[in-house]
Design a protein around this motif. Sequence first.
Motif, mmCIF file in Angstrom:
data_model
loop_
_atom_site.group_PDB
_atom_site.id
_atom_site.type_symbol
_atom_site.label_atom_id
_atom_site.label_comp_id
_atom_site.label_asym_id
_atom_site.label_seq_id
_atom_site.Cartn_x
_atom_site.Cartn_y
_atom_site.Cartn_z
ATOM 1 N N LYS A 109 -43.573 -6.434 -31.727
ATOM 2 C CA LYS A 109 -42.619 -6.060 -32.673
ATOM 3 C C LYS A 109 -42.016 -7.191 -33.524
ATOM 4 O O LYS A 109 -41.495 -6.986 -34.322
ATOM 5 C CB LYS A 109 -41.538 -5.191 -32.043
ATOM 6 C CG LYS A 109 -42.008 -3.764 -31.479
ATOM 7 C CD LYS A 109 -40.935 -2.831 -30.856
ATOM 8 C CE LYS A 109 -40.783 -3.357 -29.648
ATOM 9 N NZ LYS A 109 -39.651 -2.759 -28.546
ATOM 10 N N LYS A 110 -42.060 -8.265 -32.997
ATOM 11 C CA LYS A 110 -41.648 -9.741 -33.583
ATOM 12 C C LYS A 110 -42.851 -10.709 -33.544
ATOM 13 O O LYS A 110 -43.638 -10.412 -32.729
ATOM 14 C CB LYS A 110 -40.296 -10.240 -32.731
ATOM 15 C CG LYS A 110 -39.240 -8.954 -32.683
ATOM 16 C CD LYS A 110 -37.840 -9.735 -32.205
ATOM 17 C CE LYS A 110 -36.854 -8.737 -32.203
ATOM 18 N NZ LYS A 110 -36.158 -8.671 -33.564
ATOM 19 N N GLU A 111 -42.538 -11.489 -34.390
ATOM 20 C CA GLU A 111 -43.471 -12.821 -34.378
ATOM 21 C C GLU A 111 -42.920 -14.225 -34.409
ATOM 22 O O GLU A 111 -41.522 -14.099 -34.895
ATOM 23 C CB GLU A 111 -44.444 -12.584 -35.686
ATOM 24 C CG GLU A 111 -43.821 -12.454 -36.750
ATOM 25 C CD GLU A 111 -44.855 -12.749 -37.966
ATOM 26 O OE1 GLU A 111 -46.002 -12.817 -37.740
ATOM 27 O OE2 GLU A 111 -44.403 -12.288 -39.364
ATOM 28 N N ARG A 176 -39.126 -13.225 -35.892
ATOM 29 C CA ARG A 176 -38.881 -12.362 -36.823
ATOM 30 C C ARG A 176 -39.531 -10.979 -36.736
ATOM 31 O O ARG A 176 -40.504 -10.766 -36.039
ATOM 32 C CB ARG A 176 -39.298 -13.107 -38.330
ATOM 33 C CG ARG A 176 -38.598 -14.218 -38.688
ATOM 34 C CD ARG A 176 -39.027 -14.963 -39.934
ATOM 35 N NE ARG A 176 -38.430 -16.085 -40.210
ATOM 36 C CZ ARG A 176 -38.765 -16.800 -41.239
ATOM 37 N NH1 ARG A 176 -39.725 -16.589 -42.096
ATOM 38 N NH2 ARG A 176 -38.109 -17.962 -41.518
ATOM 39 N N ASP A 177 -38.879 -10.002 -37.362
ATOM 40 C CA ASP A 177 -39.302 -8.456 -36.977
ATOM 41 C C ASP A 177 -40.502 -8.388 -37.894
ATOM 42 O O ASP A 177 -40.725 -8.926 -39.058
ATOM 43 C CB ASP A 177 -38.290 -7.433 -37.563
ATOM 44 C CG ASP A 177 -37.077 -7.502 -36.679
ATOM 45 O OD1 ASP A 177 -37.284 -7.663 -35.367
ATOM 46 O OD2 ASP A 177 -36.023 -7.066 -37.303
ATOM 47 N N LEU A 178 -41.538 -7.574 -37.417
ATOM 48 C CA LEU A 178 -42.673 -7.415 -37.940
ATOM 49 C C LEU A 178 -42.649 -6.142 -38.855
ATOM 50 O O LEU A 178 -41.801 -5.140 -38.265
ATOM 51 C CB LEU A 178 -43.840 -7.101 -37.005
ATOM 52 C CG LEU A 178 -44.721 -8.354 -36.520
ATOM 53 C CD1 LEU A 178 -45.535 -7.897 -35.329
ATOM 54 C CD2 LEU A 178 -45.479 -9.202 -37.184
ATOM 55 N N VAL A 182 -47.564 -3.822 -33.903
ATOM 56 C CA VAL A 182 -48.847 -4.325 -33.820
ATOM 57 C C VAL A 182 -49.284 -4.424 -32.362
ATOM 58 O O VAL A 182 -48.802 -5.080 -31.416
ATOM 59 C CB VAL A 182 -49.250 -5.660 -34.591
ATOM 60 C CG1 VAL A 182 -50.619 -6.104 -34.457
ATOM 61 C CG2 VAL A 182 -48.786 -5.659 -35.919
ATOM 62 N N LYS A 184 -51.403 -6.166 -29.668
ATOM 63 C CA LYS A 184 -52.187 -7.439 -29.345
ATOM 64 C C LYS A 184 -52.798 -7.350 -28.167
ATOM 65 O O LYS A 184 -52.488 -6.745 -27.245
ATOM 66 C CB LYS A 184 -51.162 -8.583 -29.710
ATOM 67 C CG LYS A 184 -50.848 -8.545 -31.016
ATOM 68 C CD LYS A 184 -50.063 -9.911 -31.471
ATOM 69 C CE LYS A 184 -49.825 -10.101 -32.863
ATOM 70 N NZ LYS A 184 -49.044 -11.404 -33.198
#
Length: 345
Positions: A109-111, A176-178, A182, A184
Amino acid sequence: MPTTYEQVRESITTNIVATIATSIKNKYAPFARDVKAGEFQRAYNPSNGNSWEGLNSLMFDIKKAEKNYPSNEWVTIKDAAYLGAPTAEIDMLKSSWQDKAVKVQYIAKKEVVNVYKTDKDGKPLPLLDENGKPRMGKDGNPLYQFEMTPQLDAQGNPVIDHKTNKPYMKIKTELRDLPQPVLKTDIVYNIAEFPSVAQALEKVKEARAELEAGKNINTAEIKNFNKFKPLNKSTEYKHILSNSKDYQADCKKVVLQDIKAQLNPVTAEQLTHYFNAQNFNRDYNVPKGFNEQQKQDIQRILDNQNSKEQDSKKQEVQKEQPKQEKQTQAKAPATKKAKVQGKGR
């Protein structure tokens, strides 16, 4: 036709159930034997200190039991390289990796992104060459300067370069929020598959034990001491057995609740007790032994998995046949023409 989120989740659950069934059939299921509370080893990544939880953690426990690994530390190839694995060890693993790998699926949910230096207006500062002109990347886009931050050791203190008496620096990152969650997949290996890294970690563990005992240790003499992180107890989350009803639909982890319907009730009960024993740091006693129905259910699961794999291979062959026929048809006229030309000579 694009794969839907639910199809991916179904694929994950099918693989997990098949892995559990195989471990039971081949008699290395970790939940099929009693375990004392102090004997549990939580699967974690020594490059960052973070542990895995839930069914991902179970997949590591099963692989550890299958391969009889001495510890439950796991890394990706990128992590292993960071921890000092030589190219020869990495290449050797790449040549025979399939039966050693564990696929970890998770919802991102974040990257993690690198932080740029910015001017007073918040615009990133360009990276300049020796002539003061903006540098360009291989893709033709401009490069920018990164914010730098000191490297920290396991206690959170800056790591000092004794030659310059200044801290080692690294690029600053932030989460940071996507735009949308996603799914993975990471391919992870036990640290024993990288012997030099495993040996280095043992030396680091010995040094930490001596430090805790009050001895003076020069950690600068221990290779990659500050790169290896101990299990972070603050992020050692409890295993989630079920998702709450109001949990965001497209963020649901695959948890025990999702696979219970595909498991024999005895297996489901064993796994529930196994996870709770880890959650509450207590002894695990196998609640019930394997019965005949459980054995039949295991064989059914494995037969279904084999059938799906065979169907998948057939579909791949069927997809390739039209391509091969087109290639054959495309070559045929050229061959005929070549023969005609040969006669005219």
